[in-house]
Design a protein around this motif. Structure first.
Motif, PDB file in Angstrom:
ATOM      1  N   VAL A 153       1.729 -59.663  25.826  1.00 29.01           N
ATOM      2  CA  VAL A 153       1.991 -59.603  24.384  1.00 29.01           C
ATOM      3  C   VAL A 153       3.134 -58.634  24.112  1.00 29.01           C
ATOM      4  CG1 VAL A 153       1.027 -58.804  22.184  1.00 29.01           C
ATOM      5  CG2 VAL A 153      -0.292 -60.357  23.628  1.00 29.01           C
ATOM      6  N   ARG A 154       3.104 -57.488  24.776  1.00 29.16           N
ATOM      7  CA  ARG A 154       4.180 -56.510  24.593  1.00 29.16           C
ATOM      8  C   ARG A 154       5.516 -57.086  25.052  1.00 29.16           C
ATOM      9  NH1 ARG A 154       2.045 -52.669  27.267  1.00 29.16           N
ATOM     10  NH2 ARG A 154       3.187 -52.833  29.229  1.00 29.16           N
TER      11      ARG A 154
ATOM     12  N   ASP B 168      -6.326 -65.855  20.167  1.00 30.66           N
ATOM     13  CA  ASP B 168      -6.708 -65.824  18.756  1.00 30.66           C
ATOM     14  C   ASP B 168      -8.098 -66.432  18.564  1.00 30.66           C
ATOM     15  OD1 ASP B 168      -5.869 -65.402  15.864  1.00 30.66           O
ATOM     16  OD2 ASP B 168      -6.227 -67.560  15.828  1.00 30.66           O
ATOM     17  N   ASP B 169      -8.388 -67.474  19.311  1.00 31.94           N
ATOM     18  CA  ASP B 169      -9.652 -68.192  19.161  1.00 31.94           C
ATOM     19  C   ASP B 169     -10.836 -67.375  19.660  1.00 31.94           C
ATOM     20  OD1 ASP B 169     -11.067 -70.586  18.401  1.00 31.94           O
ATOM     21  OD2 ASP B 169     -11.215 -71.127  20.524  1.00 31.94           O
ATOM     22  N   ILE B 170     -10.627 -66.539  20.681  1.00 29.67           N
ATOM     23  CA  ILE B 170     -11.749 -65.783  21.264  1.00 29.67           C
ATOM     24  C   ILE B 170     -11.682 -64.294  20.906  1.00 29.67           C
ATOM     25  CG2 ILE B 170     -12.126 -67.460  23.112  1.00 29.67           C
ATOM     26  CD1 ILE B 170     -10.736 -65.548  25.041  1.00 29.67           C
ATOM     27  N   ASN B 171     -11.043 -64.020  19.778  1.00 25.27           N
ATOM     28  CA  ASN B 171     -11.070 -62.667  19.201  1.00 25.27           C
ATOM     29  C   ASN B 171     -10.298 -61.618  19.997  1.00 25.27           C
ATOM     30  OD1 ASN B 171     -12.894 -63.199  16.890  1.00 25.27           O
ATOM     31  ND2 ASN B 171     -14.382 -63.633  18.508  1.00 25.27           N
TER      32      ASN B 171
ATOM     33  N   TRP C  57      -2.297 -57.868  19.077  1.00 27.69           N
ATOM     34  CA  TRP C  57      -0.999 -57.874  18.396  1.00 27.69           C
ATOM     35  C   TRP C  57      -1.106 -57.441  16.933  1.00 27.69           C
ATOM     36  CZ3 TRP C  57      -2.825 -62.646  20.403  1.00 27.69           C
ATOM     37  CH2 TRP C  57      -3.259 -63.585  19.472  1.00 27.69           C
ATOM     38  N   GLN C  58      -2.162 -56.706  16.599  1.00 24.00           N
ATOM     39  CA  GLN C  58      -2.307 -56.277  15.210  1.00 24.00           C
ATOM     40  C   GLN C  58      -1.187 -55.314  14.782  1.00 24.00           C
ATOM     41  OE1 GLN C  58      -6.151 -54.439  14.865  1.00 24.00           O
ATOM     42  NE2 GLN C  58      -5.675 -52.738  16.249  1.00 24.00           N
ATOM     43  N   ASP C  59      -0.577 -54.632  15.739  1.00 22.04           N
ATOM     44  CA  ASP C  59       0.546 -53.745  15.428  1.00 22.04           C
ATOM     45  C   ASP C  59       1.882 -54.353  15.837  1.00 22.04           C
ATOM     46  OD1 ASP C  59      -1.213 -51.790  14.453  1.00 22.04           O
ATOM     47  OD2 ASP C  59      -1.535 -51.001  16.479  1.00 22.04           O
ATOM     48  N   ARG C  60       1.873 -55.645  16.113  1.00 27.04           N
ATOM     49  CA  ARG C  60       3.093 -56.343  16.522  1.00 27.04           C
ATOM     50  C   ARG C  60       3.248 -57.597  15.648  1.00 27.04           C
ATOM     51  NH1 ARG C  60       4.799 -54.075  21.306  1.00 27.04           N
ATOM     52  NH2 ARG C  60       3.226 -52.861  22.421  1.00 27.04           N
TER      53      ARG C  60
ATOM     54  N   GLN D 274       2.433 -62.498  15.345  1.00 28.82           N
ATOM     55  CA  GLN D 274       1.756 -63.330  14.354  1.00 28.82           C
ATOM     56  C   GLN D 274       2.743 -64.271  13.669  1.00 28.82           C
ATOM     57  OE1 GLN D 274      -1.683 -63.416  13.901  1.00 28.82           O
ATOM     58  NE2 GLN D 274      -1.072 -65.306  12.845  1.00 28.82           N
ATOM     59  N   ARG D 275       3.955 -63.797  13.395  1.00 32.86           N
ATOM     60  CA  ARG D 275       4.972 -64.676  12.796  1.00 32.86           C
ATOM     61  C   ARG D 275       5.331 -65.798  13.763  1.00 32.86           C
ATOM     62  NH1 ARG D 275       7.139 -59.648  10.858  1.00 32.86           N
ATOM     63  NH2 ARG D 275       8.622 -59.578  12.596  1.00 32.86           N
ATOM     64  N   TRP D 276       5.421 -65.456  15.047  1.00 33.39           N
ATOM     65  CA  TRP D 276       5.694 -66.464  16.082  1.00 33.39           C
ATOM     66  C   TRP D 276       4.582 -67.518  16.102  1.00 33.39           C
ATOM     67  CZ3 TRP D 276       2.812 -67.801  20.364  1.00 33.39           C
ATOM     68  CH2 TRP D 276       3.460 -68.509  21.380  1.00 33.39           C
TER      69      TRP D 276
END
Length: 258
Positions: free
Chosen positions: A170-171, A205-208, A213-216, A220-222
């Motif tokens: 993710v980073r 996203d589906d499995i929580n 990426w809450q600080d990235r 989420q826009r991607w």
């Protein structure tokens, strides 16, 4: 017989990649859904198509093409229209393949561990030890993976390592988007590395695991941009998400959303 036949499984992340490309290109195809728990992928007829015993496999005019990354690039070269998913310059194609290699080596295998522990483990726990070992021995590519998991699930050390790989991926995605200017990994156009990474991020996203990426916000826009693509919903038809197949995961997702 259809020109294109896709052997896949609804929840298979690698299958989802290929379905997306087929749908995005508007290529008509026959989909043959394999029941992986029933062992359809290990039957002689399918092994004759894909000796690795995994999904997906694409049969084009009677000839098999295997490995999801290979299939994606094959389709894009075959049908560059309406929009190519590969850049035009050789240097950018090399960058694209480097990104795809990273995605295939780091987040793609890592997502399997929490997926198996959270969703698939109960199925294996219904087996006897002898049945489970026999199943693992029959897997051309997944033998060691299943034996490491066992009938009690992946140990905490393996789970933590997988989560660390996902967090690092993710980073890396966030940094790549920032360097390219976004909204996608290589800039403005959607390219094959985005499609390769898509099922991993959708699964997280589906499995929580979306807290990674809450600080990235670029991630989420991607993801929102991917979901807005016309090929997304035909690819992720009902039953393609784990929470749509496993009620306990859907319940857990609702509880964590409160």
């Amino acid at each position: 017989m259809a020109e294109f036949i896709l052997y896949d499984a609804p929840q298979s992340t690698c299958s989802q990649r290929v379905r997306f490309v087929l749908n995005a290109k508007g290529i008509p195809f026959e989909e043959i859904k394999l029941d992986l728990f029933a062992g359809d992928q290990l039957k002689p007829d399918y092994l004759a198509i894909n000796p690795n015993g995994v999904v997906p496999a694409l049969v084009h005019d009677g000839r098999p093409v295997t490995d999801s990354a290979v299939i994606m690039e094959y389709l894009d070269e075959l049908y560059p229209e309406p929009t190519p998913f590969r850049p035009s310059s050789l240097f950018d194609i090399a960058r694209m393949r480097s990104l795809m290699r990273y995605i295939d080596e780091v987040p793609t295998p890592a997502i399997r561990i929490p997926s198996y522990n959270l969703a698939f483990l109960p199925h294996f726990q219904t087996m006897s030890e002898e049945e489970f070992v026999a199943l693992a021995e029959s897997k051309p590519l997944r033998k060691e993976f299943l034996l490491t998991m066992g009938r009690t699930g992946f140990p905490e050390k393996e789970m933590n390592a997988a989560l660390d790989h996902l967090a690092r991926a993710v980073r890396r995605m966030d940094e790549t988007i920032a360097a390219s200017g976004g909204p996608f990994l290589m800039g403005e156009p959607l390219t094959l590395p985005d499609i390769a990474a898509m099922p991993v991020i959708v699964r997280m996203d589906d499995i929580n695991l979306n807290t990674m990426w809450q600080d990235r916000p670029s991630i989420q826009r991607w993801l929102d941009a991917i979901r807005a693509h016309p090929a997304f919903h035909p690819t992720f038809y009902h039953g393609a998400l784990l929470t749509e197949k496993y009620p306990h995961l859907a319940k857990l997702k609702k509880e964590r959303a409160r």
